[in-house]
Motif scaffolding. Sequence first.
Motif, PDB file in Angstrom:
ATOM      1  N   ILE A   1       0.664  -1.276   0.075  1.00 18.17           N
ATOM      2  CA  ILE A   1       0.119  -0.024  -0.002  1.00 18.17           C
ATOM      3  C   ILE A   1       0.770   1.486   0.204  1.00 18.17           C
ATOM      4  O   ILE A   1       0.342   2.262  -0.524  1.00 18.17           O
ATOM      5  CB  ILE A   1      -0.936   0.061   1.081  1.00 18.17           C
ATOM      6  CG1 ILE A   1      -1.932   0.963   0.940  1.00 18.17           C
ATOM      7  CG2 ILE A   1      -0.055   0.055   2.598  1.00 18.17           C
ATOM      8  CD1 ILE A   1      -2.974   1.024  -0.181  1.00 18.17           C
TER       9      ILE A   1
ATOM     10  N   PRO B   1      -3.477   5.484   3.245  1.00 16.99           N
ATOM     11  CA  PRO B   1      -3.855   6.626   2.602  1.00 16.99           C
ATOM     12  C   PRO B   1      -4.542   7.389   2.921  1.00 16.99           C
ATOM     13  O   PRO B   1      -5.456   7.490   3.613  1.00 16.99           O
ATOM     14  CB  PRO B   1      -4.468   5.720   1.277  1.00 16.99           C
ATOM     15  CG  PRO B   1      -4.161   4.249   1.400  1.00 16.99           C
ATOM     16  CD  PRO B   1      -3.841   4.108   2.777  1.00 16.99           C
TER      17      PRO B   1
ATOM     18  N   SER C   1      -4.167  -4.908   2.044  1.00 20.58           N
ATOM     19  CA  SER C   1      -5.233  -3.989   2.400  1.00 20.58           C
ATOM     20  C   SER C   1      -4.800  -3.424   3.766  1.00 20.58           C
ATOM     21  O   SER C   1      -4.540  -3.871   4.786  1.00 20.58           O
ATOM     22  CB  SER C   1      -6.597  -4.531   2.719  1.00 20.58           C
ATOM     23  OG  SER C   1      -7.448  -3.778   3.180  1.00 20.58           O
ATOM     24  N   CYS C   2      -4.941  -1.927   3.812  1.00 19.53           N
ATOM     25  CA  CYS C   2      -4.613  -1.264   5.090  1.00 19.53           C
ATOM     26  C   CYS C   2      -5.481  -1.326   6.099  1.00 19.53           C
ATOM     27  O   CYS C   2      -5.337  -1.092   7.297  1.00 19.53           O
ATOM     28  CB  CYS C   2      -3.917   0.414   4.719  1.00 19.53           C
ATOM     29  SG  CYS C   2      -5.443   1.524   4.689  1.00 19.53           S
ATOM     30  N   GLY C   3      -6.672  -1.574   5.628  1.00 19.34           N
ATOM     31  CA  GLY C   3      -7.752  -1.821   6.669  1.00 19.34           C
ATOM     32  C   GLY C   3      -8.753  -0.567   6.882  1.00 19.34           C
ATOM     33  O   GLY C   3      -9.515  -0.742   7.879  1.00 19.34           O
ATOM     34  N   GLN C   4      -8.484   0.308   6.319  1.00 18.78           N
ATOM     35  CA  GLN C   4      -9.339   1.538   6.558  1.00 18.78           C
ATOM     36  C   GLN C   4     -10.704   1.662   6.363  1.00 18.78           C
ATOM     37  O   GLN C   4     -11.345   2.083   6.919  1.00 18.78           O
ATOM     38  CB  GLN C   4      -8.757   2.848   5.943  1.00 18.78           C
ATOM     39  CG  GLN C   4      -7.416   3.423   6.788  1.00 18.78           C
ATOM     40  CD  GLN C   4      -6.796   4.869   6.129  1.00 18.78           C
ATOM     41  OE1 GLN C   4      -7.022   5.810   6.649  1.00 18.78           O
ATOM     42  NE2 GLN C   4      -6.553   4.816   4.648  1.00 18.78           N
TER      43      GLN C   4
ATOM     44  N   CYS D   1     -13.127  -2.713   1.438  1.00 25.13           N
ATOM     45  CA  CYS D   1     -11.569  -3.403   1.068  1.00 25.13           C
ATOM     46  C   CYS D   1     -11.176  -4.135   1.969  1.00 25.13           C
ATOM     47  O   CYS D   1     -11.087  -5.693   1.647  1.00 25.13           O
ATOM     48  CB  CYS D   1     -10.488  -2.245   0.940  1.00 25.13           C
ATOM     49  SG  CYS D   1      -9.148  -2.710   0.704  1.00 25.13           S
TER      50      CYS D   1
ATOM     51  N   THR E   1     -13.863   3.042  -2.035  1.00 20.74           N
ATOM     52  CA  THR E   1     -12.982   3.008  -0.912  1.00 20.74           C
ATOM     53  C   THR E   1     -12.083   4.276  -1.107  1.00 20.74           C
ATOM     54  O   THR E   1     -11.990   5.136  -1.978  1.00 20.74           O
ATOM     55  CB  THR E   1     -12.019   1.759  -1.281  1.00 20.74           C
ATOM     56  OG1 THR E   1     -11.599   1.877  -2.708  1.00 20.74           O
ATOM     57  CG2 THR E   1     -12.722   0.376  -0.939  1.00 20.74           C
ATOM     58  N   ILE E   2     -11.380   4.352   0.095  1.00 22.38           N
ATOM     59  CA  ILE E   2     -10.587   5.861   0.051  1.00 22.38           C
ATOM     60  C   ILE E   2      -9.646   5.699  -1.186  1.00 22.38           C
ATOM     61  O   ILE E   2      -9.318   6.763  -1.759  1.00 22.38           O
ATOM     62  CB  ILE E   2      -9.688   5.974   1.184  1.00 22.38           C
ATOM     63  CG1 ILE E   2     -10.857   5.974   2.550  1.00 22.38           C
ATOM     64  CG2 ILE E   2      -8.958   6.907   1.427  1.00 22.38           C
ATOM     65  CD1 ILE E   2     -10.325   5.984   3.745  1.00 22.38           C
ATOM     66  N   CYS E   3      -9.004   4.475  -1.468  1.00 23.02           N
ATOM     67  CA  CYS E   3      -7.826   4.554  -2.150  1.00 23.02           C
ATOM     68  C   CYS E   3      -8.037   3.505  -3.456  1.00 23.02           C
ATOM     69  O   CYS E   3      -8.787   2.647  -2.958  1.00 23.02           O
ATOM     70  CB  CYS E   3      -6.559   4.358  -1.717  1.00 23.02           C
ATOM     71  SG  CYS E   3      -5.794   2.622  -1.610  1.00 23.02           S
TER      72      CYS E   3
ATOM     73  N   LEU F   1      -6.744   0.681  -4.158  1.00 27.77           N
ATOM     74  CA  LEU F   1      -6.455  -0.904  -3.861  1.00 27.77           C
ATOM     75  C   LEU F   1      -7.577  -1.621  -3.882  1.00 27.77           C
ATOM     76  O   LEU F   1      -7.726  -2.768  -4.379  1.00 27.77           O
ATOM     77  CB  LEU F   1      -5.716  -0.766  -2.632  1.00 27.77           C
ATOM     78  CG  LEU F   1      -5.238  -2.391  -2.275  1.00 27.77           C
ATOM     79  CD1 LEU F   1      -3.630  -2.426  -1.742  1.00 27.77           C
ATOM     80  CD2 LEU F   1      -6.249  -3.103  -1.463  1.00 27.77           C
ATOM     81  N   GLY F   2      -8.642  -0.871  -3.362  1.00 28.58           N
ATOM     82  CA  GLY F   2      -9.890  -1.554  -3.510  1.00 28.58           C
ATOM     83  C   GLY F   2     -10.230  -2.026  -4.864  1.00 28.58           C
ATOM     84  O   GLY F   2     -10.780  -3.284  -5.224  1.00 28.58           O
TER      85      GLY F   2
HETATM   86  S1  SF4 Z   1      -8.985   0.891  -0.368  1.00 25.54           S
HETATM   87 FE1  SF4 Z   1      -9.212   1.602   1.856  1.00 25.54          FE
HETATM   88  S2  SF4 Z   1      -8.707  -0.142   3.033  1.00 25.54           S
HETATM   89 FE2  SF4 Z   1      -8.211  -0.659   0.850  1.00 25.54          FE
HETATM   90  S3  SF4 Z   1      -6.034  -0.078   1.132  1.00 25.54           S
HETATM   91 FE3  SF4 Z   1      -7.043   1.622   0.136  1.00 25.54          FE
HETATM   92  S4  SF4 Z   1      -7.501   2.960   1.891  1.00 25.54           S
HETATM   93 FE4  SF4 Z   1      -6.731   1.038   2.633  1.00 25.54          FE
END
Ligand code: SF4
Lengths: 174, 455
Positions: free
Chosen positions: B170, B188, B354-357, B361, B399-401, B403-404
């Motif tokens: 991430i 993120p 996944s950062c888990g925020q 995600c 999602t915030i970033c 990665l989702g």
């Molecule tokens: S989508 Fe959300 S939970 Fe997944 S890595 Fe990005 S910030 Fe973290």
Amino acid sequence: MAEIKFSDETLALVHRIVKRYPEGKQKSALLPVLHLAQAEFDGWLDVPVMDYVASLLNIKPIEVYEVASFYSMYNLSPVGKCLIEVCQTGPCWLRGSDDIVGHLEKRLGIKNGETTSDGMFTLKTVECLGSCGTAPMLQCGAEYYEDLTPEKIDSLLEKLKTSGERSTYMKSRV
Amino acid sequence: MGKQILLEHINVPGIHTFDVYRKTGGYASVEKALKTMTPDQVTEEVKESGLRGRGGAGFPAGLKWSFLDRKSDKPRYLVCNADESEPGTFKDRYLMEKIPHLLIEGMITSSYALGARTAYIYIRGEYMYIVRILEKAIEEARAAGFLGNNILGTDYSLELYVHPGAGAYICGEETALLESLEGKRGNPRLKPPFPAIAGLYACPTVVNNVETIASVVSIINISADKYNDVGIGKSTGTKLISASGHINKPGVYEIELGLPVEEFIYSDEYCGGIWKGRTLKAVVAGGSSVPILPASLILKTAKGEPRLMTYESLADGGFVSGTMLGSGGFIVMDETACIVRNLWTYTRFYHHESCGQCSPCREGTGWMEKVLHRIEHGHGHAEDIDLLVDIAKKIEGNTICPLGDAAAWPVASAIRHFRDEFEYHVKYPEKVKNPRHFEIEPMQSSYTLAGTVNA
Ligand code: SF4
Ligand SMILES: Cc1cc2nc3c(=O)[nH]c(=O)nc-3n(C[C@H](O)[C@H](O)[C@H](O)COP(=O)(O)O)c2cc1C
Ligand code: FES
């Protein structure tokens, strides 16, 4: 337990690292300093070690714990002298990483995630290490071992065992 | 041999040293920029070149530079993204290891354009041996007067540092990278504000990929016009492709954008064809995050035109029948590869990273991994396939970033193009219990053969 303190040489290095960041932003040095700490204190980050790093960087211990627990290269419990990290993501799997893990499990007599009884080896599967073109591969300390075959693994294990040294990411350090 | 810009001198013995690099014309872009151009002229040149970010998103580099807040009285930063953790991608590693001065030179020229007096290279911690290589190169450049105070006798000064991460995909996301560089967890940030306004230490910051920054060197050296001549249309220049999987010659190749995919896979100059005399089944063309395509659709677009290695051609057909150039991680699968198992490894990866925020995600990646695990190991149900499609849909865009999205796209596309393989797994649980199932008894996917799209 012996007093937790970096060698003079490492301390000097810590001071140089802190200077890379602006005044008051010494927390930026946390990741590099944790790498040094792990290398110097038996390959893992015990709580007193993290507290020591916090005091060095003048930040709260919790700021160190939350970072140490986020990143996969920091070990929060003891590991064998040689941490063998085998990549198992798609591109490595396509070229036989399952066989590599299987061979290591057989040779070391342990399962993925375990440490040999003599404390010499810990076997761990990890995700893509940026070496997919030379798959299958593993990392031990700072070294990448690529285009692996069972024979190459056997001679690597022999070499690591004979040397008896603790592997560290910082082997070729600053 | 195709056009070589970045790797032109890669085989010169000793090219990793300052002296040899300098003899091949190295650091000329720094001399040219600092002595004959204003910072804005350098930025303008990069804009004109059409260079697009090589880290994955393909955002125009010059445009990003022009967003940098130059009115703020805060310091400005250039941060190089050398986190390179997208499965299938290993080109930055190759470049930094073999020709480290190209990145250092690019960092100096780019920092000058941006008015940055401090710059960082954030490199994934696993590449620790490259930290050493880069630091040595930085020392050499400093000794020769290309770094430090008053570079080449001008009033421009720059300090450049290498900062290792510690294992977290991430942290390749630019705002997570900045958090990490500040000594925090790699979570993120919400955007806006964008890094160009409030990045590192809340100061104006540009984050660019290693290859993007290295490409700036030749743009300044040969001029934007000449750089524009290389490539096709909006895909200007060359691109480093990391080729892996079931091919005869895995490795890093510099291609001129516009090369036909078929030539890239089968020509001896590049991948050298499919290994063991087997046939091509599928390709993930731009790193694990981009949609997988069956052989028929990677070689030709749905309209039947030859597919080219460009941002536009690979994306032709959208996600229904196209994909993305992404980071240039080109992963090839032969007829024996199991699409489900391959996908499961990706999903396991995204779950792990996944950062888990965000709940969609964090929970969604774990759920997809679990479902894929059971399908692959012969415990799947017929409903599981649509369940996966549904979970992926609910992650995407929520999602915030990104990665989702990166976790959702591979799942959606694998089912879109290879649904029959998922069905086979559910139907023949005993057969798929052996991890080598398709090697022992190949399954001809109808979608692969017919090239039909099950959108
Ligand atoms: S989508 Fe959300 S939970 Fe997944 S890595 Fe990005 S910030 Fe973290
Ligand atoms: C989950 C995730 C991982 C990423 N990893 C990388 C990476 O390893 N390297 C990289 O250059 N860009 C990566 N990116 C893209 C960066 O956010 C950013 O767009 C890029 O560094 C900008 O540089 P460029 O415009 O020169 O490509 C990633 C993005 C996401 C969402
Ligand atoms: S998948 Fe193993 S190094 Fe990339």
